[in-house]
Each structure stands twice: as structure tokens, then as C-alpha cells.
Design a protein around this motif. Structure first.
Motif, mmCIF file in Angstrom:
data_model
loop_
_atom_site.group_PDB
_atom_site.id
_atom_site.type_symbol
_atom_site.label_atom_id
_atom_site.label_comp_id
_atom_site.label_asym_id
_atom_site.label_seq_id
_atom_site.Cartn_x
_atom_site.Cartn_y
_atom_site.Cartn_z
ATOM 1 N N GLU B 369 16.165 -47.407 15.980
ATOM 2 C CA GLU B 369 15.027 -48.495 15.420
ATOM 3 C C GLU B 369 14.606 -48.547 14.338
ATOM 4 O OE1 GLU B 369 12.375 -49.526 19.930
ATOM 5 O OE2 GLU B 369 14.748 -48.758 19.683
ATOM 6 N N GLU B 370 13.907 -46.951 15.131
ATOM 7 C CA GLU B 370 12.023 -46.928 13.843
ATOM 8 C C GLU B 370 13.071 -46.537 12.341
ATOM 9 O OE1 GLU B 370 9.202 -46.088 15.024
ATOM 10 O OE2 GLU B 370 8.283 -46.733 13.240
ATOM 11 N N VAL B 371 13.976 -46.776 11.810
ATOM 12 C CA VAL B 371 14.596 -47.106 10.668
ATOM 13 C C VAL B 371 14.506 -48.546 10.126
ATOM 14 C CG1 VAL B 371 16.612 -46.214 9.070
ATOM 15 C CG2 VAL B 371 15.602 -44.961 10.392
ATOM 16 N N GLY B 372 15.539 -48.890 11.099
ATOM 17 C CA GLY B 372 15.546 -50.577 11.415
ATOM 18 C C GLY B 372 14.797 -51.106 11.099
ATOM 19 N N ARG B 373 12.727 -51.475 11.569
ATOM 20 C CA ARG B 373 12.306 -51.296 11.229
ATOM 21 C C ARG B 373 11.177 -51.261 9.554
ATOM 22 N NH1 ARG B 373 8.887 -48.948 15.825
ATOM 23 N NH2 ARG B 373 9.977 -50.100 17.528
ATOM 24 N N TRP B 374 11.778 -50.727 9.549
ATOM 25 C CA TRP B 374 11.421 -50.000 8.171
ATOM 26 C C TRP B 374 12.498 -50.974 6.590
ATOM 27 C CZ3 TRP B 374 6.539 -48.661 6.900
ATOM 28 C CH2 TRP B 374 5.909 -48.586 7.823
ATOM 29 N N LEU B 375 13.678 -51.153 7.611
ATOM 30 C CA LEU B 375 14.643 -51.480 6.098
ATOM 31 C C LEU B 375 14.344 -53.391 5.940
ATOM 32 C CD1 LEU B 375 17.677 -49.309 6.979
ATOM 33 C CD2 LEU B 375 16.127 -49.902 4.807
ATOM 34 N N SER B 376 13.450 -53.408 7.447
ATOM 35 C CA SER B 376 13.704 -55.433 7.364
ATOM 36 C C SER B 376 12.465 -55.887 6.579
ATOM 37 C CB SER B 376 14.155 -55.248 8.527
ATOM 38 O OG SER B 376 12.962 -54.887 10.004
#
Lengths: 192, 376
Positions: B369-376
Motif C-alpha cells: 500500500e505504501e509503495v503504491g502510494r509513492w508509485l502513483s
């Protein structure tokens, strides 16, 4: 068999479920699969509820805890009530009808066998109910090669009890092949 | 490394087996959950190899006995958890000061105080660094699997012997208690640091020219051992010049042998935008995330896992921070190693803590979830 299998063994402390999970994990290692075994420690392991998990995979196993069981064993009522609602419908649920009864939804794959009663009545030793349960599970799912599993049980059993434990495992297979009884436990209930 | 038939082994057991394979022949300690299996295994295995196991009256005595055994010529180890680790701190500092090799295993559980004995945590990482007083150097490893526990224990014993420096193994309840498939090499096929049998006749225990091998008591050399600052013969001194030199000496050896101490591992994208930095059992969850994000979906995500936490892998973090936009640091505490990461990222990358302290493992979904937040 799907690549990743997550097996949850649940019941009361003292039913030998943690040992069963170690025996299962050992057998899977001997069958050349990747395995991680975990268990619940703490007060619940000392008489209350007992839970242990085994993950078997062809791939390497990263996160070691069981999150999405493909096989669930319930050896008492409390564990059945606690864990059954948490699994997905495609999970194979095996219950010991000696202790478990109750209703369940038709969409779930629940199979009941008199595991502890069979150990007591047919083998004269209730303590091998855990190995009997492994026999049922392996018959139902084919997790590990049967002969490798039998050998692993023999090697891990205390001296002099190897054959008894293997017999229990084989009896598990027989129970499975005979099918779930119509007069006992969960299987006697009308699905709701 | 040559490997033999795979077996099912528990993390704590792998620690005991690793120690024995590395030549450890002495264990003294006081059992405490979740480290008890280390003691149990040592008690079962040491007599077979001619070793000594003693259950002491408490953790302080356990640490003291280990130091005594080590200076007497035996490789020695002790294991404990949270409250016991606190008790060992004073003697641990003594071993650092007197340059006596030993290995201390801390299987971390929820704290502070008696906390939750059966729940995992990574809350002792700063205690590992600064738990004992004074400006001391520390080596601490943090294994993420049963096999890593085995080989890092061997590395710890070897390094400890070579550098005459106590080494910490910061396990956690998850890795300590879980069983998994491992292939353990047979003894005799390992790199085990040999103790030096021929030392020069002008051997000095704390030679000002640099590191000298430890000559155990009763092996022909007489010297003094103290926790006070000491000269090259081990006798107390308050001379500012010698005090400074003495402190430099115990720090410099870690700098000189940095390459042999520093174990880190990077997996993932070659040019990552988002990096995860973590250690211990949390590495397992992070690896699951990288497996999915990079190996399956080719997203610019990477994981730097720290097997060595102390001395801190400063250069590795600096290099990583040059590459990425953000470094996520998941830890099972309220934020300890994240401070160090921030320090060496030097503002070149955003550093984001991801903490969990309810006694449960951080799961892959949380990191995703945290990784996704920074990739988007």
C-alpha cells in the motif's frame, strides 16, 4: 495441487496439533518442497486454543504466516467456530466430528470424520488422533507423497511407536475413502 | 558452500547448530521466551562435542560466565530476550572494553519491560547500539531466515574471534520460532576462524600497533584485564593520550575490517524509484512485495535488506538515496533504524517510516500500500 498450499491445524492444546504440523512440514521437506511452519505460542498454547500453520510451496516462501488457508483442520468446536468464518469457500475444511457439530453454509467444502473416535475405538490410543488427521488431510489433498509421508512419520515417532503412528495415518486414508458418515457431527446437520 | 540433505529446522535451533559448527564449546545463560530453544539445543548438543552448558542464576551471571570462558580459551555464546538483554548490558560493555570475544543472541519480543513474551518485535535495535554506556563500537546482525540465522551465527563467532569484539545477533520471535527447510553444511566444510597458536614472543594483549590475537589465560602470557582504560599490557591508565588511543583502537578495528562485517543484500529493479530498507523478519514481507511489484509487474521497486544493522551500512544507504525518490523503512517498533536511514540519506531521498507495534508481523499488504502510494 496448486503451487502454494496453506494449511491451518486448529483445535485444543494437548491434541498434538503443533507436533502434527511439524510432522507434516518434515514430510514436505522430504518430498523436496519448500516449507515454513509456524505456531501460536502463549497462553492459548497452554490448554486453550491451539493453532499451527504450514505453508508448502514449490516457489520460495517469503511471508511465513498463513493468510489464506487452502486446508483447514478443526479438532474442536471452538476452533471450528473461530476459523471457519475466516476461510474462503474453496478451502478444504476437515473437522473431527467427535467434537464438532453445527451448521455451515452449503457453499463451503466441509468434510467431517470421526477422527478421535476412530483412534480410540480402532487403535485403542487417542493420542494418535493427530496422525490420523494427517492421513485424512493427505488423502483429501495429496499434499505430500504418501510413502514419503509414512516414512517421515516413522522416523519422527518415539522409539517403538512408529508402526502405531503409521497405522493411524493409514486409518486416516481409510476414513477418507469410506467417505463422510451420515450419522455424526456436522455431516448429520442440515446445511443452512 | 557445500550443502547436505535439506532438513526442517527452527531459527533458534539453527543458531545453536551454527554456534557449535563455528567451534563454540561454552554456553551460559538463563532461559527466557522466545530464546529458550537456543539454550535447550545447546544443552542437548554441547555435551556430545565435549562442550560445557551452564544454566546460571540470572542473565548477568550468564554474560559474566561467557566472558570468563572466552578469556579461558573457549568460544562462548549466550542467548536471551528483552528483559535479559537489559541485564547483560553492563558486562557486554566490559567485554567490548577488554576486547574479549563472545556472541550474544537477543531474540526480540514485545517490550518495554516484560511486555508480551510471545509476541515478536524489533524494539531493541537502539538498545543493541547504545544499551551499554560509553562511546563503544557494536556489531549486530539481524537474520531474516533460518538459514541466515545459521550462517550469521558462524560469521558472528568468526568475527568476534578475529576482532576480539563481542557480536550481537538480533533475532526476533518470528525467525527464532519458525521452522523452514534448510540445507546445513556438514562441519569441517566451513570457514571457521582459527585461533592463532604462534604469537610473537613480544606479544602484548592491547598492542598499540594494532589488533593482536587473544592469548587465553594460562597459555604462557601474563596480562591484566580490566574495564578501566588500559595501556598495551592491560594495566589501568588515566593518561589522556593513552585513553584516547585506547578508544580509537576499539573503534578503528571495525572500520578497518568493514568489508568483512557489512552484509547487505539488494534485490529488485536496477533503477528503482521506490526502495524498501528493512531487516529481520520484516524482510520476508518486503521480499513478497518486491516479488510481485518487480518480478511480476516490472515496477521500479527495490529492497535493500540489512543483515548487518550495526555498524550501520552508511555508504549503502547513501548510494541508494542517490538513486531513488523515496525510501520506505518498515520496522516492528515506533521508528528506530529509520532515524539512521534518514541521517545517511542526507535529504537526497524522502525517508518514510512504516511502523507496527501491536505484536504482529508487518504484512506484505501494508508495505504494498505504501509503495503504491509513492508509485502513483
Amino acid at each position: 495441487m496448486a503451487n502454494r498450499q496453506e494449511i491451518l491445524l486448529t483445535g485444543a492444546g494437548g491434541q498434538g496439533l503443533i507436533l502434527a504440523s511439524i510432522v507434516l512440514a518434515n514430510a514436505a521437506v522430504n518430498d523436496n518442497k519448500n516449507v515454513v511452519q509456524t505456531q501460536s505460542y502463549g497462553p492459548e498454547a497452554r490448554g486453550g486454543a491451539s493453532m499451527s500453520g504450514v505453508i508448502i510451496d514449490i516457489d520460495t516462501i517469503e511471508y511465513p504466516k498463513v493468510t489464506n488457508p487452502t486446508v483447514l483442520l478443526c479438532m474442536n468446536q471452538a476452533s471450528f467456530n473461530k476459523y471457519m468464518p475466516k476461510v474462503k469457500p474453496d478451502c478444504t475444511i476437515i473437522v473431527d466430528s467427535t467434537f464438532v457439530s453445527g451448521s455451515y453454509s452449503d457453499e463451503f467444502n466441509v468434510q467431517a470424520f470421526p477422527i478421535t473416535r476412530a483412534a480410540r475405538e480402532q487403535l485403542g490410543r487417542e493420542v494418535v488422533a493427530n496422525m490420523l488427521a494427517l492421513g485424512v488431510i493427505n488423502a483429501a489433498t495429496g499434499l505430500v507423497d504418501r510413502e514419503i509421508f509414512r516414512d517421515s512419520i516413522f522416523k519422527m515417532a518415539p522409539k517403538g511407536s512408529g508402526e502405531l503412528n503409521q497405522e493411524a495415518f493409514d486409518l486416516g486414508y481409510r476414513l477418507y475413502e469410506e467417505g463422510t458418515g451420515q450419522d455424526i457431527g456436522v455431516s448429520a446437520q442440515t446445511p443452512q | 558452500m557445500p550443502e547436505s540433505k535439506p532438513v526442517l529446522m527452527q531459527g533458534n535451533e539453527a543458531c545453536a547448530v551454527g554456534a557449535i559448527h563455528a567451534g563454540v564449546r561454552f554456553y551460559a545463560g538463563y532461559p527466557i521466551t522466545p530464546s529458550t530453544e537456543v539454550a535447550e539445543q545447546m544443552a542437548a548438543r554441547l555435551p556430545d562435542v565435549g562442550g560445557v552448558f551452564i544454566q546460571m542464576e540470572d542473565e548477568i551471571a550468564g554474560m559474566a560466565a561467557v566472558i570468563g570462558a572466552s578469556i579461558g580459551g573457549l568460544r562462548a555464546i549466550t542467548a536471551t530476550s528483552g528483559p535479559g538483554f537489559s541485564l547483560k548490558q553492563e558486562n557486554f560493555g566490559y567485554a567490548i572494553m577488554a576486547e574479549i570475544p563472545c556472541v550474544v543472541v537477543n531474540v526480540q519480543r514485545m517490550g518495554p519491560s516484560t511486555g508480551v513474551p510471545t509476541a515478536p518485535a524489533q524494539g531493541d535495535m537502539m538498545q543493541a547500539r547504545w544499551g551499554t554506556h560509553g562511546d563503544h563500537p557494536v556489531i549486530a546482525f539481524s537474520p531474516a531466515s533460518v538459514y541466515e540465522t545459521y550462517y550469521l551465527t558462524i560469521a558472528a563467532v568468526n568475527l568476534s574471534q578475529k576482532l576480539r569484539q563481542p557480536v550481537l545477533i538480533m533475532l526476533d520471535e518470528v525467525i527464532g520460532h519458525m521452522r523452514e527447510k534448510v540445507s546445513i553444511p556438514e562441519t569441517g566444510k566451513l570457514m571457521v576462524e582459527k585461533s592463532s597458536s604462534n604469537v610473537p614472543s613480544d606479544w602484548k594483549p592491547y598492542d598499540e600497533k594494532g589488533l593482536t590475537p587473544l592469548v587465553p589465560f594460562g597459555f604462557g602470557h601474563y596480562y591484566h584485564v580490566t574495564g578501566l582504560f588500559h595501556d598495551q599490557y592491560g594495566f589501568p591508565t588515566g593518561d589522556p593520550l593513552q585513553v584516547e588511543r585506547s578508544l580509537d583502537r576499539i573503534h578503528d578495528k571495525l572500520k578497518k575490517y568493514r568489508d568483512e562485517i557489512m552484509f547487505t543484500n539488494y534485490i529488485g529493479h536496477k533503477e528503482p524509484r521506490v526502495a524498501i530498507v528493512t531487516y529481520g523478519c520484516t524482510v520476508r514481507s518486503a521480499r513478497a512485495v518486491v516479488k510481485k511489484a518487480y518480478w511480476q509487474n516490472r515496477l521500479p521497486v527495490g529492497l535493500l535488506s540489512l543483515q548487518t544493522v550495526w555498524p550501520f551500512p552508511d555508504k549503502e544507504i547513501e548510494a541508494l538515496a542517490e538513486q531513488v525518490d523515496v525510501i520506505i523503512v518498515p520496522e516492528m517498533n515506533m521508528g528506530q533504524i529509520v532515524g539512521e536511514v534518514e541521517r545517511y540519506a542526507r535529504g537526497k531521498a524522502e525517508v518514510v517510516p512504516l511502523n507496527r507495534y501491536d505484536g504482529e508481523m508487518i504484512n506484505p499488504d501494508q508495505i504494498s500500500e505504501e509503495v503504491g502510494r509513492w508509485l502513483s
